[in-house]
Every structure is written in structure tokens, then in C-alpha cells.
Design an enzyme around this catalytic site. Structure first.
Site, PDB file in Angstrom:
ATOM      1  N   ASN A   1       9.119   4.912   3.368  1.00 31.78           N
ATOM      2  CA  ASN A   1       8.852   4.393   4.698  1.00 31.78           C
ATOM      3  C   ASN A   1      10.150   3.925   5.352  1.00 31.78           C
ATOM      4  OD1 ASN A   1       5.678   4.007   4.943  1.00 31.78           O
ATOM      5  ND2 ASN A   1       6.265   3.487   2.853  1.00 31.78           N
TER       6      ASN A   1
ATOM      7  N   CYS B   1       3.904   9.498   0.394  1.00 36.69           N
ATOM      8  CA  CYS B   1       2.526   9.928   0.179  1.00 36.69           C
ATOM      9  C   CYS B   1       2.440  10.855  -1.029  1.00 36.69           C
ATOM     10  CB  CYS B   1       1.993  10.653   1.417  1.00 36.69           C
ATOM     11  SG  CYS B   1       0.324  11.313   1.214  1.00 36.69           S
TER      12      CYS B   1
ATOM     13  N   HIS C   1       8.328   7.366   8.604  1.00 37.95           N
ATOM     14  CA  HIS C   1       9.063   7.530   7.344  1.00 37.95           C
ATOM     15  C   HIS C   1      10.494   7.921   7.674  1.00 37.95           C
ATOM     16  CE1 HIS C   1       5.731   7.507   4.220  1.00 37.95           C
ATOM     17  NE2 HIS C   1       5.109   7.319   5.363  1.00 37.95           N
TER      18      HIS C   1
ATOM     19  N   HIS D   1       3.644   4.587  12.559  1.00 36.72           N
ATOM     20  CA  HIS D   1       3.942   4.541  11.135  1.00 36.72           C
ATOM     21  C   HIS D   1       4.967   5.629  10.833  1.00 36.72           C
ATOM     22  CE1 HIS D   1       2.996   3.989   6.798  1.00 36.72           C
ATOM     23  NE2 HIS D   1       3.278   5.288   6.735  1.00 36.72           N
TER      24      HIS D   1
ATOM     25  N   ARG E   1       0.845  -1.205   0.000  1.00 36.90           N
ATOM     26  CA  ARG E   1       0.000   0.000   0.000  1.00 36.90           C
ATOM     27  C   ARG E   1       0.875   1.248   0.000  1.00 36.90           C
ATOM     28  NH1 ARG E   1      -1.408   4.939   2.265  1.00 36.90           N
ATOM     29  NH2 ARG E   1      -0.944   4.086   4.326  1.00 36.90           N
ATOM     30  N   ASP E   2       1.368   1.611   1.136  1.00 39.09           N
ATOM     31  CA  ASP E   2       2.147   2.845   1.209  1.00 39.09           C
ATOM     32  C   ASP E   2       3.441   2.741   0.419  1.00 39.09           C
ATOM     33  OD1 ASP E   2       2.423   5.458   1.994  1.00 39.09           O
ATOM     34  OD2 ASP E   2       3.323   5.001   3.924  1.00 39.09           O
TER      35      ASP E   2
END
Length: 303
Positions: free
Chosen positions: A242, A233, A202, A200, A8-9
Site C-alpha cells: 500500500n 492482495c 498501492h 485506496h 487488514r490490507d
């Protein structure tokens, strides 16, 4: 505990749609290697985030027991309903603490997203699933700058979000530092003690692993990472990849993680990043390919 968010990310900034069969392969490889949880896709509009266009096809291809360990990103009750109908049982309901970013990312104010959450919670309950409250830009916003921790706490303790089993605190831009992360995790954990806290992070400023370790020490139960540090993002200028899953695992050493597991992850990462034309940002992966062969974590074979 690690949740890998590569599918996903990790993928959403690449601009390339991986075939469903390839996503299934990656999902099953990570689950087989022992990664406890995965984030496998998003219900975001495919015209805005093309790499997520085949999320529901991936869901349909997985077995129910596999989906029990997988999360899908949602932002509206309608998206929860669509995902639930496809077989999703773990929903990450995301909103940004900053109104400016929430409008750019989701098209509404943070208050609008909070107001809609009870309907999302009820739909997840009806599906027999679990729902997380994911708070993006919990530390800084690309448009408004630093975010007031009290605003995070207000959303986390809002009665309309009480049905969420977990709270995800996202350092969307990777600008937080360890003391800041520890303070916010501790504050949220104290305010909502029954919930699992997920961090979460980065790695934009090189603090991804340090921030994740600080979060775990402050009481977070889960940290997010992606293979090779892939990701970012598309609606947050300045957001880079990430925190690397390999780096997080090498730092935390869960019981299921061994040198052979790292070698298999590095092989998986290198294949994926070659397909995508993306760089490998993992320092542990770099170490695994080093010539220091007396160290057991150096991979003996290449992929």
C-alpha cells in the site's frame, strides 16, 4: 483524511497471524496518535487469508467507541451478519469491477456481488452501522488489463448500491497515474455527489502519494495507507504494498500530525515490520531516521 489499513490490507500478504493482543495494541496506538479511521480486519475465509483469522477476536477486545472509527472488510451479506453480531458497525463491502478478479478474490461475478449488496446494506442498517461500496481493480485488472471507467460508473450508480455511504476506488495493482485517478474520482463524485469518496492506492510503480494527492484534489475525502507501505492482495499477481501512511501524512500535514507523531508512528512501524520480517518502504520513515538534525521532522530518538 487518512484511513490506516495496516491491520487488514497491510497484513494479508504476510502469512503471519499477529496475536489479538498485539493487534489491539496497534489499533489503540494509532487511534491515540490521532489517525481518524482504521481498517482492522476482514471476514475473508481464514484458510485463504490466515492473517485475518482472529479479526472477530480483535473486534471483541475493542470498546464500542473505538469500533466507531474502525472498518472491517466483507464480501457477502452473511459476512456482514456475522461481523455485526460480533459488534462491527462499519462494513467495507468489497467487489472487483473486473469479473476475472472478483472470481479469483470472492468466487463470483461482479454482477453477483452487486445483486447481493441490497441485503448487505439492510443488514448494516439493522445493526445501526455504515456500509461502504469498495470497488477493487477500479483501474486495472491483473488478468484482463485496463478497466473501462464506464464499468466503474455503472456499478457506482447502480440502484442496488445506493445505500452505501461511501465509495472506495481501489488502485489494486498500483498501476494508475495521477491524471487517471483524478478523472475517475471526479467522474464518480459527479455521478454520486452525496457520497464520500475514498481512494485506496498501492505504490507498485511509485505513484502512491502522487495518486492520493490527485484524488484529494479531485474531491476524495479519504485516502488509505498502511504503516511502512506494508501490504498487497494475495489474489492479484503484481500487487505490491500500500501507499505508506507515514508518507501520506507527511505530504498532507493534517492538524493533528506533528513531528512527535511521525516519530511515534515510525517507532510503531519499525517494531511491527521487525516482527513480520518485512521491509520498510516508507520514504518519510527513512527521512525521520536521517542525520539532518536541523529539520524538525527528523526523529530525535530511535525506537
Amino acid at each position: 483524511m487518512l484511513r490506516d489499513v495496516t491491520l487488514r490490507d497491510g497484513l494479508q500478504l504476510t502469512g503471519k497471524v499477529l496475536a489479538t493482543e498485539r493487534k489491539v495494541e496497534i489499533t489503540r496506538t494509532l487511534l491515540r496518535l490521532g489517525v481518524p479511521e482504521l481498517e482492522i480486519g476482514s471476514m475473508a475465509r481464514p484458510d485463504l487469508v490466515p492473517p485475518m483469522a482472529n479479526t472477530l477476536e480483535l473486534v471483541a477486545a475493542l470498546e464500542p467507541e473505538e469500533l466507531q472509527r474502525c472498518w472491517v472488510w466483507v464480501a457477502t451479506p452473511r459476512q456482514v451478519a456475522r461481523a455485526a453480531a460480533a459488534g462491527v458497525r462499519n462494513f467495507q463491502y468489497c467487489l472487483s469491477v473486473s469479473d476475472a478478479h472478483n472470481k479469483a478474490n470472492i468466487g463470483r461475478t461482479a454482477e453477483d456481488s452487486v445483486a447481493a449488496m441490497p441485503d448487505a446494506i439492510e443488514l448494516a442498517r439493522q445493526a445501526g452501522g455504515s456500509i461502504q461500496l469498495c470497488l477493487a481493480t477500479a483501474f486495472t485488472c491483473p488478468f484482463d488489463g485496463p478497466v473501462d471507467p464506464d464499468r466503474v460508473l455503472a456499478i457506482a450508480s447502480d440502484p442496488r448500491t445506493e445505500g452505501a455511504a461511501d465509495i472506495v476506488l481501489a488502485d489494486t495493482l498500483g498501476q494508475a497515474h495521477p491524471a487517471q485517478v483524478a478523472a475517475l474520482v471526479e467522474a464518480v463524485r459527479t455521478r454520486t455527489p452525496r457520497r464520500r469518496i475514498v481512494f485506496h492506492g498501492h505504490d507498485t510503480w511509485g505513484m502512491g502519494v502522487a495518486n492520493s494527492l490527485a484524488a484529494l484534489a479531485a474531491g476524495a475525502a479519504v485516502v488509505d495507507g498502511s504503516l511502512g507501505g506494508l501490504g498487497g492482495c494475495p489474489f492479484a499477481p503484481g500487487a505490491s504494498g500500500n501507499t505508506s501512511s507515514e508518507d501520506l501524512l507527511f505530504a498532507t500535514r493534517p492538524d493533528w500530525f506533528a513531528p512527535a507523531t511521525l516519530a511515534a508512528l515510525v517507532d510503531t512501524t519499525e517494531r511491527l515490520l521487525a516482527e513480520l520480517g518485512e521491509p520498510n518502504r516508507s520514504r518519510a520513515a527513512e527521512g525521520a531516521r536521517s542525520k539532518a538534525t536541523a529539520f524538525e521532522w527528523v526523529a530525535r530518538t530511535s525506537g
